[in-house]
Design an enzyme around this catalytic site. Structure first.
Site, PDB file in Angstrom:
ATOM      1  N   ARG A  69      18.781  10.303  65.908  1.00 53.79           N
ATOM      2  CA  ARG A  69      20.186   9.962  66.183  1.00 53.79           C
ATOM      3  C   ARG A  69      20.417   8.461  66.078  1.00 53.79           C
ATOM      4  O   ARG A  69      21.052   7.859  66.933  1.00 53.79           O
ATOM      5  CB  ARG A  69      20.564  10.430  67.579  1.00 53.79           C
ATOM      6  CG  ARG A  69      20.547  11.906  67.749  1.00 53.79           C
ATOM      7  CD  ARG A  69      20.928  12.261  69.152  1.00 53.79           C
ATOM      8  NE  ARG A  69      21.030  13.702  69.302  1.00 53.79           N
ATOM      9  CZ  ARG A  69      21.102  14.313  70.462  1.00 53.79           C
ATOM     10  NH1 ARG A  69      21.079  13.613  71.573  1.00 53.79           N
ATOM     11  NH2 ARG A  69      21.187  15.613  70.513  1.00 53.79           N
ATOM     12  N   CYS A  70      19.935   7.856  65.035  1.00 54.00           N
ATOM     13  CA  CYS A  70      19.977   6.411  64.852  1.00 54.00           C
ATOM     14  C   CYS A  70      20.720   6.106  63.555  1.00 54.00           C
ATOM     15  O   CYS A  70      20.720   6.919  62.628  1.00 54.00           O
ATOM     16  CB  CYS A  70      18.535   5.888  64.783  1.00 54.00           C
ATOM     17  SG  CYS A  70      18.367   4.133  64.459  1.00 54.00           S
ATOM     18  N   ALA A  71      21.314   4.938  63.474  1.00 59.29           N
ATOM     19  CA  ALA A  71      21.971   4.535  62.228  1.00 59.29           C
ATOM     20  C   ALA A  71      20.980   4.459  61.070  1.00 59.29           C
ATOM     21  O   ALA A  71      21.366   4.585  59.911  1.00 59.29           O
ATOM     22  CB  ALA A  71      22.666   3.189  62.415  1.00 59.29           C
ATOM     23  N   PHE A  72      19.689   4.276  61.377  1.00 58.31           N
ATOM     24  CA  PHE A  72      18.664   4.202  60.334  1.00 58.31           C
ATOM     25  C   PHE A  72      18.049   5.563  60.000  1.00 58.31           C
ATOM     26  O   PHE A  72      17.156   5.647  59.157  1.00 58.31           O
ATOM     27  CB  PHE A  72      17.549   3.230  60.754  1.00 58.31           C
ATOM     28  CG  PHE A  72      17.998   1.794  60.787  1.00 58.31           C
ATOM     29  CD1 PHE A  72      18.181   1.071  59.620  1.00 58.31           C
ATOM     30  CD2 PHE A  72      18.251   1.174  61.994  1.00 58.31           C
ATOM     31  CE1 PHE A  72      18.601  -0.250  59.648  1.00 58.31           C
ATOM     32  CE2 PHE A  72      18.671  -0.150  62.045  1.00 58.31           C
ATOM     33  CZ  PHE A  72      18.849  -0.865  60.867  1.00 58.31           C
ATOM     34  N   THR A  73      18.515   6.631  60.644  1.00 58.50           N
ATOM     35  CA  THR A  73      17.929   7.956  60.426  1.00 58.50           C
ATOM     36  C   THR A  73      17.943   8.346  58.958  1.00 58.50           C
ATOM     37  O   THR A  73      17.020   9.027  58.485  1.00 58.50           O
ATOM     38  CB  THR A  73      18.647   9.019  61.281  1.00 58.50           C
ATOM     39  OG1 THR A  73      18.497   8.657  62.660  1.00 58.50           O
ATOM     40  CG2 THR A  73      18.063  10.404  61.066  1.00 58.50           C
TER      41      THR A  73
END
Length: 173
Positions: free
Chosen positions: A52-56
């Protein structure tokens, strides 16, 4: 090629290689255990991940990197972690998410602490030997075939960047 020459010169000049714990087992998300030692002789890119990360979206690049170089020996190890409060609540959810959303078939650990007092021994020795500790999700550590730390990369460095692919190619030559 140039990076390999620089690494060779650095070793000849006595630059100390950093030793990290390659034998401490990680629990595999597929059951059983994984150790970095099992891949000695191969380069390994270890990446702390979160769903659940912007970098996922980097999962796609990690899988593409693995697909591009696995036949030549590269291993990409995903280490899901909730240290930054962005991971799903169970290993089953993580595994399903990664398989369905990104077609992940690279080795993956169970949800594992990577920072602080509870960090996995690999990350503890990484911090003590190199000063590097993940400051966010999708930090990357490139381990050489000899088991030494070759390079570390922050979240903003994409898996298929020239910086990473160049270092990997140098290790595979």
């Amino acid at each position: 090629m140039i990076r390999a020459i620089i690494l060779t010169i650095a070793l000849m000049l006595g630059t100390q290689a950093h030793a990290v714990d390659l034998r401490a087992p990680f629990a595999s998300i597929d059951g059983g255990t994984l150790t970095l030692e099992q891949w000695r002789g191969q380069p390994v890119l270890v990446v702390n991940t979160a769903s659940r990360c912007a970098f996922t979206r980097q999962y796609r690049g990690l899988q593409d990197l693995y697909d591009r170089y696995r036949a030549r020996g590269l291993v990409v190890l995903a280490v899901p972690s909730d240290d930054f409060r962005q991971e799903l609540s169970s290993n089953e959810e993580v595994k399903e998410f990664c398989e369905l959303q990104y077609g992940i078939d690279m080795p993956m650990t169970e949800i594992t602490p990577v920072t602080g007092a509870q960090a996995h021994p690999f990350y503890t020795t990484l911090r003590s030997e190199t000063g590097f500790e993940p400051r966010w999700n999708f930090n990357k550590v490139l381990i050489g075939p000899d088991g030494s730390v070759v390079a570390t990369y922050g979240s903003g460095i994409a898996p298929l960047s020239g910086e990473i692919t160049g270092a990997v190619e140098d290790l595979l030559e």
